[in-house]
Write an enzyme that holds these catalytic residues in place. Structure first.
Site, mmCIF file in Angstrom:
data_model
loop_
_atom_site.group_PDB
_atom_site.id
_atom_site.type_symbol
_atom_site.label_atom_id
_atom_site.label_comp_id
_atom_site.label_asym_id
_atom_site.label_seq_id
_atom_site.Cartn_x
_atom_site.Cartn_y
_atom_site.Cartn_z
ATOM 1 N N LYS A 1 8.695 15.703 4.917
ATOM 2 C CA LYS A 1 9.656 14.595 4.799
ATOM 3 C C LYS A 1 9.428 13.827 3.503
ATOM 4 O O LYS A 1 10.355 13.568 2.733
ATOM 5 C CB LYS A 1 9.525 13.630 5.964
ATOM 6 C CG LYS A 1 10.255 12.292 5.730
ATOM 7 C CD LYS A 1 10.060 11.318 6.861
ATOM 8 C CE LYS A 1 8.786 10.556 6.837
ATOM 9 N NZ LYS A 1 8.812 9.328 6.006
ATOM 10 N N ASN A 2 8.185 13.434 3.245
ATOM 11 C CA ASN A 2 7.908 12.556 2.108
ATOM 12 C C ASN A 2 8.004 13.255 0.771
ATOM 13 O O ASN A 2 7.941 12.615 -0.273
ATOM 14 C CB ASN A 2 6.552 11.877 2.295
ATOM 15 C CG ASN A 2 6.609 10.877 3.420
ATOM 16 O OD1 ASN A 2 7.705 10.462 3.848
ATOM 17 N ND2 ASN A 2 5.470 10.479 3.927
ATOM 18 N N ARG B 1 13.608 2.973 3.252
ATOM 19 C CA ARG B 1 12.852 2.406 2.133
ATOM 20 C C ARG B 1 12.766 3.370 0.966
ATOM 21 O O ARG B 1 12.856 3.026 -0.195
ATOM 22 C CB ARG B 1 11.446 2.078 2.593
ATOM 23 C CG ARG B 1 11.295 0.832 3.376
ATOM 24 C CD ARG B 1 9.851 0.595 3.501
ATOM 25 N NE ARG B 1 9.219 0.917 2.241
ATOM 26 C CZ ARG B 1 9.335 0.157 1.153
ATOM 27 N NH1 ARG B 1 10.059 -0.934 1.215
ATOM 28 N NH2 ARG B 1 8.770 0.480 0.036
ATOM 29 N N CYS C 1 9.121 -3.560 6.692
ATOM 30 C CA CYS C 1 9.394 -2.774 7.903
ATOM 31 C C CYS C 1 8.274 -3.042 8.893
ATOM 32 O O CYS C 1 7.388 -3.860 8.626
ATOM 33 C CB CYS C 1 9.490 -1.290 7.567
ATOM 34 S SG CYS C 1 7.894 -0.576 7.185
ATOM 35 N N ARG D 1 5.856 -4.245 2.360
ATOM 36 C CA ARG D 1 6.301 -3.158 1.455
ATOM 37 C C ARG D 1 6.968 -3.702 0.186
ATOM 38 O O ARG D 1 8.124 -3.369 -0.109
ATOM 39 C CB ARG D 1 7.263 -2.202 2.164
ATOM 40 C CG ARG D 1 6.945 -1.769 3.565
ATOM 41 C CD ARG D 1 5.858 -0.766 3.731
ATOM 42 N NE ARG D 1 6.066 0.534 3.149
ATOM 43 C CZ ARG D 1 6.534 1.634 3.786
ATOM 44 N NH1 ARG D 1 6.891 1.524 5.043
ATOM 45 N NH2 ARG D 1 6.640 2.793 3.197
ATOM 46 N N PRO D 2 6.279 -4.493 -0.639
ATOM 47 C CA PRO D 2 6.879 -4.975 -1.882
ATOM 48 C C PRO D 2 7.116 -3.828 -2.868
ATOM 49 O O PRO D 2 6.579 -2.734 -2.690
ATOM 50 C CB PRO D 2 5.813 -5.942 -2.418
ATOM 51 C CG PRO D 2 4.527 -5.467 -1.819
ATOM 52 C CD PRO D 2 4.879 -4.889 -0.481
ATOM 53 N N VAL D 3 7.924 -4.052 -3.905
ATOM 54 C CA VAL D 3 8.190 -3.031 -4.934
ATOM 55 C C VAL D 3 7.822 -3.541 -6.332
ATOM 56 O O VAL D 3 8.334 -3.051 -7.343
ATOM 57 C CB VAL D 3 9.678 -2.591 -4.883
ATOM 58 C CG1 VAL D 3 9.973 -1.840 -3.590
ATOM 59 C CG2 VAL D 3 10.615 -3.796 -5.054
ATOM 60 N N ASP D 4 6.903 -4.514 -6.376
ATOM 61 C CA ASP D 4 6.548 -5.124 -7.674
ATOM 62 C C ASP D 4 5.989 -4.104 -8.654
ATOM 63 O O ASP D 4 6.251 -4.174 -9.860
ATOM 64 C CB ASP D 4 5.533 -6.257 -7.440
ATOM 65 C CG ASP D 4 4.308 -5.758 -6.678
ATOM 66 O OD1 ASP D 4 3.180 -6.073 -7.074
ATOM 67 O OD2 ASP D 4 4.497 -5.005 -5.679
ATOM 68 N N LEU D 5 5.248 -3.098 -8.172
ATOM 69 C CA LEU D 5 4.661 -2.116 -9.093
ATOM 70 C C LEU D 5 5.745 -1.233 -9.711
ATOM 71 O O LEU D 5 5.660 -0.852 -10.885
ATOM 72 C CB LEU D 5 3.632 -1.256 -8.350
ATOM 73 C CG LEU D 5 2.436 -2.020 -7.760
ATOM 74 C CD1 LEU D 5 1.556 -1.082 -6.930
ATOM 75 C CD2 LEU D 5 1.617 -2.686 -8.855
ATOM 76 N N ASP E 1 -0.910 7.878 7.478
ATOM 77 C CA ASP E 1 0.129 8.464 8.329
ATOM 78 C C ASP E 1 -0.442 9.284 9.479
ATOM 79 O O ASP E 1 0.316 9.797 10.304
ATOM 80 C CB ASP E 1 1.081 9.336 7.493
ATOM 81 C CG ASP E 1 1.843 8.519 6.458
ATOM 82 O OD1 ASP E 1 2.430 9.114 5.543
ATOM 83 O OD2 ASP E 1 1.809 7.274 6.550
ATOM 84 N N VAL F 1 -4.359 0.587 4.129
ATOM 85 C CA VAL F 1 -3.186 0.819 3.272
ATOM 86 C C VAL F 1 -2.028 -0.123 3.635
ATOM 87 O O VAL F 1 -1.393 -0.720 2.760
ATOM 88 C CB VAL F 1 -2.730 2.283 3.345
ATOM 89 C CG1 VAL F 1 -1.480 2.517 2.497
ATOM 90 C CG2 VAL F 1 -3.859 3.213 2.898
ATOM 91 N N ARG G 1 13.275 9.995 12.812
ATOM 92 C CA ARG G 1 13.278 9.785 11.367
ATOM 93 C C ARG G 1 12.368 10.776 10.649
ATOM 94 O O ARG G 1 12.597 11.161 9.518
ATOM 95 C CB ARG G 1 12.777 8.364 11.034
ATOM 96 C CG ARG G 1 13.729 7.246 11.393
ATOM 97 C CD ARG G 1 13.243 5.959 10.735
ATOM 98 N NE ARG G 1 12.777 6.271 9.384
ATOM 99 C CZ ARG G 1 11.667 5.735 8.856
ATOM 100 N NH1 ARG G 1 10.959 4.876 9.538
ATOM 101 N NH2 ARG G 1 11.300 6.065 7.641
#
Ligand code: EPZ
Length: 460
Positions: free
Chosen positions: A44-45, A114, A138, A143-147, A331, A353, A423
């Site tokens: 999936k990933n 996401r 979630c 789950r920030p996206v700053d990077l 996971d 994590v 999912r």
């Protein structure tokens, strides 16, 4: 099978779960040994980010070994909304991004997936502009996206966040990102993938330091290289990308899903069953296999792409700390917690994590487990058996942990919240049924009846 455009509403089940929810539930009668061989689906990933990567290419792409998942269908809808032609034929996706026209992704789609945020890199590199809603948090964390954002800014993009949307554009006439040296504060999988994709079409060389080393990052690099990208060092903590003007079409197969493999290995250990799994890349599971051996199971590599789990006579407690790859995967944390509830002795699991990935604890305790949490630590005291109960899945891997606990438990377990499971697992109950599990998906009502008719198992 005829060519058909992707339509997620066919694939994705309803989206909420609570006691009065009448969505389909899983009914599992536990205590049965399993046996046989499992066919492992594509990852999936990896499939999700390869679909995002296809936006880099102004020709058509074929991605094979793509699992049938709600998330894949959702990503297909995101690409279609951007003007990409996408069709599925068996396990292959035909993607034609030459007519990519939209730079804005719809909020109602991104908010449900996401990973769709990762398209910001290829979209910006391809069109010089991208407007992607912030995915938001979630169940497992903020789950920030700053990077992601900081990396794109380092490559010369002008990035503003307004009204919940990330607006990114490349100033100047040639609208091309510039190579840059980027140190990631954390080896984020998503940020590494977003920036690696963006850098493939940049002007000059980009060096990603403290990059994520996950097998899915390597699969994405191999996919991009097969389209003509120049990438070195994927799989290490330093990735070097030399930008090229354009990429060409490709026919590429996704790697097997190491998390699905890990989940079935735990299914063998928790039901004390011998199972074979293929295709597998054993090297992707080093940390998982080491922990299974520490617990007392044997994992045998039968061929370069087939593993066999052989349960031990006892199940010992062990401590686990989740870490970025090649450390123990977050996971697989929930699945191992389910297994350790039935071990002899105590175990401590530390989740480093994600800040909120213990949603399965309360539900496992409903089944008779003895787990106490403090912050991101869980202390698991092994119990002799679990008992079937009605439980609710809170996220994707929590749902897998409840299925595993249900397979081992005495009596019947009813699991609600299957939209989480769908999912990320390609027909999990079908594959388990083939191994002899007593498992079926039933209408919520039927589930409710069987819950109320559950015999209460006296603790011996
Ligand atoms: C990927 O998520 C996977 N998802 C996750 O799998 C997996 O758990 C995760 O990597 C870690 O292995 C996909 O590939 C689609 P991260 P991602 O960026 O990329 C923080 C599953 O069950 N962070 O490595 O979103 C973040 O908050 C899913 O299949 C920042 O602070 O994970 C988290 O605490 C769940 N800023 C940590 O880094 C950023 O800009 C790791 O996140 C990005 C991340």
């Amino acid at each position: 099978m005829e060519d058909r455009p992707i339509n997620p509403s066919l694939n994705s089940p309803v989206t909420h779960s609570s006691p009065e929810d009448r969505s389909p539930v899983l009914e599992i009668i536990g205590g049965h040994r399993l046996s046989g061989e499992v066919r492992i689906s594509g990852a999936k990933n990896s499939a999700l980010v390869l679909m995002a990567g296809s936006l880099l290419c102004s020709q058509d792409c074929r991605i094979r070994n793509v699992p049938s998942l709600a998330d894949v269908a959702r990503m297909g809808e995101v690409l279609s909304a951007l003007g990409v032609k996408i069709t599925r034929k068996d396990d292959a996706l035909e993607i034609d991004a030459r007519h990519l026209s939209q730079s804005k992704a719809p909020y109602e789609l991104v908010s449900q997936l996401r990973a769709s945020f990762f398209i910001i890199g290829p979209l910006l590199a391809r069109l010089g502009i991208a407007r992607i809603p912030l995915p938001g948090g979630c169940a497992i964390g903020a789950r920030p996206v700053d990077l992601h954002v900081r990396g794109l800014q380092a490559m010369g993009a002008d990035v503003q966040i307004e009204h919940g949307t990330v607006h990114a554009c490349i100033p100047g006439v040639n609208r091309r990102l510039k190579g840059a040296r980027i140190y990631l504060d954390y080896p984020s999988v998503g940020a590494t993938e977003t920036l690696m994709m963006a850098a493939t079409l940049a002007d000059g060389e980009t060096i990603l330091e403290n990059a994520a080393q996950e097998p899915e990052v390597v699969d994405l690099a191999n996919f991009c290289r097969a389209m003509g990208a120049r990438i070195r060092g994927a799989g290490t903590n330093t990735i070097v990308i030399s930008g090229v003007p354009s990429l060409h079409s490709v026919d590429y197969a996704v790697i097997p899903d190491r998390v699905e493999v890990g989940t079935f290995l735990v299914a063998g250990a928790i039901t004390q069953s011998e199972l074979s799994l293929a295709p597998v890349v054993p090297d992707h599971l080093t940390a998982v296999i080491a922990k299974l051996r520490a617990i007392g199971s044997e994992v045998v590599q039968e061929t370069p792409s087939r593993l066999r789990i052989v349960p031990g006579t006892s199940r010992l407690g062990t401590d686990i700390e989740t870490l970025p790859y090649p450390g123990f995967p977050t996971d697989m944390q929930a699945q191992f917690m389910a297994l350790l509830t039935l071990s002899e002795g105590d175990s401590i699991i530390t989740e480093t994590v994600f800040e909120n990935r213990m949603g399965h604890v309360a539900e496992l305790n409903r089944m008779g487990a003895d787990i106490r949490t403090k912050g991101n630590h869980a202390v698991i005291r092994g119990v002799p058996f679990l008992t079937g109960a009605p439980v609710v899945a809170t996220d994707l891997r929590a749902s897998a942990a409840l299925v595993l606990a249900g397979l081992a438990a005495r009596g019947t377990t009813i699991i609600q919240g299957l939209h989480h499971l769908d999912r990320g697992y390609d027909d999990l109950e079908g594959k388990l049924k083939l191994l002899g599990a007593q498992i079926r998906r039933v209408k919520g009502d039927a589930g409710a009846e069987s819950v109320s008719s559950l015999p209460v198992m006296p603790r011996s």
